[in-house]
Scaffold this motif. Sequence first.
Motif, PDB file in Angstrom:
ATOM      1  N   MET A  94       0.844  -1.301   0.058  1.00  0.00           N
ATOM      2  CA  MET A  94      -0.048   0.036   0.015  1.00  0.00           C
ATOM      3  C   MET A  94       0.961   1.229   0.082  1.00  0.00           C
ATOM      4  SD  MET A  94      -3.246   0.749   2.479  1.00  0.00           S
ATOM      5  CE  MET A  94      -4.302   2.121   2.353  1.00  0.00           C
ATOM      6  N   ARG A  95       0.602   2.153  -0.866  1.00  0.00           N
ATOM      7  CA  ARG A  95       1.330   3.297  -0.828  1.00  0.00           C
ATOM      8  C   ARG A  95       0.990   4.333   0.296  1.00  0.00           C
ATOM      9  NH1 ARG A  95       0.400   5.716  -6.938  1.00  0.00           N
ATOM     10  NH2 ARG A  95      -1.087   3.687  -6.946  1.00  0.00           N
ATOM     11  N   PRO A  96       2.086   5.073   0.860  1.00  0.00           N
ATOM     12  CA  PRO A  96       1.864   5.751   1.825  1.00  0.00           C
ATOM     13  C   PRO A  96       0.940   6.899   1.751  1.00  0.00           C
ATOM     14  CG  PRO A  96       4.136   6.448   0.996  1.00  0.00           C
ATOM     15  CD  PRO A  96       3.380   5.173   0.175  1.00  0.00           C
ATOM     16  N   PHE A  97       0.203   7.379   2.634  1.00  0.00           N
ATOM     17  CA  PHE A  97      -0.803   8.589   2.705  1.00  0.00           C
ATOM     18  C   PHE A  97      -0.173   9.792   2.196  1.00  0.00           C
ATOM     19  CE2 PHE A  97      -2.991  12.134   5.360  1.00  0.00           C
ATOM     20  CZ  PHE A  97      -4.222  11.999   4.517  1.00  0.00           C
ATOM     21  N   ASP A  98      -0.827  10.366   1.448  1.00  0.00           N
ATOM     22  CA  ASP A  98      -0.454  11.627   0.647  1.00  0.00           C
ATOM     23  C   ASP A  98      -1.239  12.517   0.745  1.00  0.00           C
ATOM     24  OD1 ASP A  98       0.671  13.423  -1.125  1.00  0.00           O
ATOM     25  OD2 ASP A  98       0.713  12.290  -2.962  1.00  0.00           O
ATOM     26  N   PRO A  99      -1.195  13.659   1.517  1.00  0.00           N
ATOM     27  CA  PRO A  99      -2.199  14.533   1.950  1.00  0.00           C
ATOM     28  C   PRO A  99      -2.437  15.463   0.583  1.00  0.00           C
ATOM     29  CG  PRO A  99      -0.504  14.743   3.406  1.00  0.00           C
ATOM     30  CD  PRO A  99      -0.004  13.805   2.560  1.00  0.00           C
ATOM     31  N   SER A 100      -1.258  15.780  -0.198  1.00  0.00           N
ATOM     32  CA  SER A 100      -1.569  16.777  -1.153  1.00  0.00           C
ATOM     33  C   SER A 100      -2.547  15.718  -2.698  1.00  0.00           C
ATOM     34  CB  SER A 100      -0.254  16.711  -2.188  1.00  0.00           C
ATOM     35  OG  SER A 100       0.133  15.378  -2.814  1.00  0.00           O
ATOM     36  N   PHE A 101      -2.625  14.489  -2.313  1.00  0.00           N
ATOM     37  CA  PHE A 101      -3.547  14.063  -3.226  1.00  0.00           C
ATOM     38  C   PHE A 101      -5.211  14.378  -2.949  1.00  0.00           C
ATOM     39  CE2 PHE A 101      -6.289  10.799  -5.063  1.00  0.00           C
ATOM     40  CZ  PHE A 101      -5.698  10.533  -6.256  1.00  0.00           C
TER      41      PHE A 101
END
Lengths: 250, 238, 244
Positions: free
Chosen positions: C1-8
């Motif tokens: 799982m990809r890490p959490f990315d707030p900018s997305f």
Amino acid sequence: MLKIRNVHKKFHHIEVLKGVDITVDKGDVVAILGPSGSGKTTLLRCINFLERADQGEMEFDAVHLEFTAASSREIAQIRKKTAFVFQNYNLFQNKTALENVTVGLTVGRGMSRIQAEAVGMKALIKVGLADRANFYPAQLSGGQQQRVGIARAIAVEPDVILFDEPTSALDPELVGEVLAVIKQLAKEGKTMVIVTHEMKFAAEVATHVVFMADGNIVEEGSPEMMFVCPKEERTRSFLRRILPQIEYNI
Amino acid sequence: MELDYSFLEKTLLLVLLAIPTTLKLTVVSVLAAAPFSLGIALVRLHQKGALLRLVTAYVTFVRGTPIVLQILLVYSLLPSALKAGAAGLGLRVDVFALNPVFYAYAVFTLNTIALLSEVLRSALGNIAPGQMEAALCAGLTKPQAYAYIILPQALVSAMPNLCNLTVNLIKGTSLAFLMTVQDMTATAKIAASYGYNYIEAYLDVFAGYVLVCSIVQCLFHYAERHVGRYRLARQKQG
Amino acid sequence: MRPFDPSFIWAVIPALLPFLSVTLAVVAGTLFFGSLLGGLLAAGQVSGGRMVRRLARAYIYLVRCTPPIVMLFIVFYGLPKFFMEVFSLDINAWDKIVYVWISFTLLFAAPISEVMRSSYLAVDHGQYEAAVSIGLSPRQAFLHIMLSQAAVVALPNFGNAVISLMKEGSLAYTIGLVDLIGKGQLIISVHYGARALETYLALTLIYLVLTLGVEQLFSFLEHRFSGLPPSDAVWHPVKPGGEV
């Protein structure tokens, strides 16, 4: 027994009490009179910490405290030595008359239920409502509710009972039954502080009368002195306005 | 319209057998939420500052978003959060083997906390302040006053709202199938998908929910009369 | 799982927003048809005969027990079959939003009829009598005197009903309507299940803005039409310490 010194209290920058002193000895019946808004009720509510005074000190038997610094333990201690009778009764709506009287004993003071019920019934008998023991407040008249309120107050055997205009929410025809109960208590030598507008009643039961206006004590003394020859003009004008028809005979 | 009546009957039984799951979701959520809701209600009535802002934001979030979104959010957040938490504690737990019903409990509890706090707040706020004052004057401590005087009265006046909340929660649990929990709705959905008997299956679920909600409303009605004796007394008098 | 990315979260909002119109269309259509049906139910309860009253009450009761998802599925799967067998009409080609409108109209009519009924009953009957006494017909009295007053009383509850409709409307994606959440699901599947959390957070933000906006709108309307001057204009502070 109870001494209060220099009580100050502000609500929203308006000074309601401006340094009031009051002394109550055992067996005293102190009547506090005065126009609406003079701070009488606030003074009473400060004594048992329903309002927190901004300044002043209290001496209650062995307890000495500053109003502002009183701990919750001290407050609880003072409240257990006093009882309060409210203008609008404030009976517990979810409790019967008897339960209203006993809850302060069982829950508040850890008395057994059987013992508390015996004490409670005695108090209800004293106010003449033994036959209403299992009624809920909603089923009682205003006068009956206030008498239960008084029974609730005497059941805990307080050192002082504080009455906050106990009859001013009542219909005129119901005032008499409540005043009769308070008079009976006075006869038994109970110590009481009574804020009231009933002048005749105050003259009859009080051992000491305090006249307040604008957050100050204007004048105080024996009922004879206060009702017959008050010194201050404020007191005289107030009495003239409120009881033009009552003549006081010693 | 021709319905497959034997399927209707068979599935009705399956749906009824799933009622306990629906009820469990509801009851567990309400009971688990209750202490937190009470805390939030008290904070919102009596506190100021950061704590108040925090709980108000939480309540606003729950009330302002669809429950389906809350489910999707928690369902995508919780497994990895649990995994990270377990790893942080040095535990080796397979969070993906966890029974999905626990996610459902989590979502519906989090949701109920906010909604129940609103119900309790309005009920507590409507109790006259004189009741607390009288209790303190009678020598009760604040917690005692809440336990014996304030809460019993608040619960009675909250009954109609509690009933609404419970019925809405029961309906809300119909979304538990999104988390693969086998409640009434999921059971019918699965049964239907074998032979495309969707309409029969959903009519069964409909009947199931009407039954459950009716029983719950009856219970609340009965409870309200029982705990509200002191109010009925007044009505009897006129 | 990809890490959490707030900018997305911010990146995905522009992709979602075009589908706001679908979500709003669900709400608007339901509001229109639901209010019509709700009005009929309310009228039936207030002035209908005994049979009509009972039917209206039974309908409202049943709907109160129905989860929105169940109503949606019954309509979505049941209606085409019904039309096919009764009218020999194939409605499978109908746009999915039609099914959504029908389902939520059936649902929304119940609470809205309760709002209408209670606000109508809240208006003092003396208002009606006064209107008739100065020569208005019963119809005119209803339209000119009762209705406008009832509408003001209804505003807060109507606002709550709209907000809960807005939230329940989000279920439309479960039958394949591509509204805000439907689009969100598509975006997630494009990323093979990654970015789910970010997308749901973006949707959460959009819904929060929507519901808070509607709440503000209704409290503004309530203030505007309550017929009272702004509250501070009638406020005479009473001096607690003063003489009376």
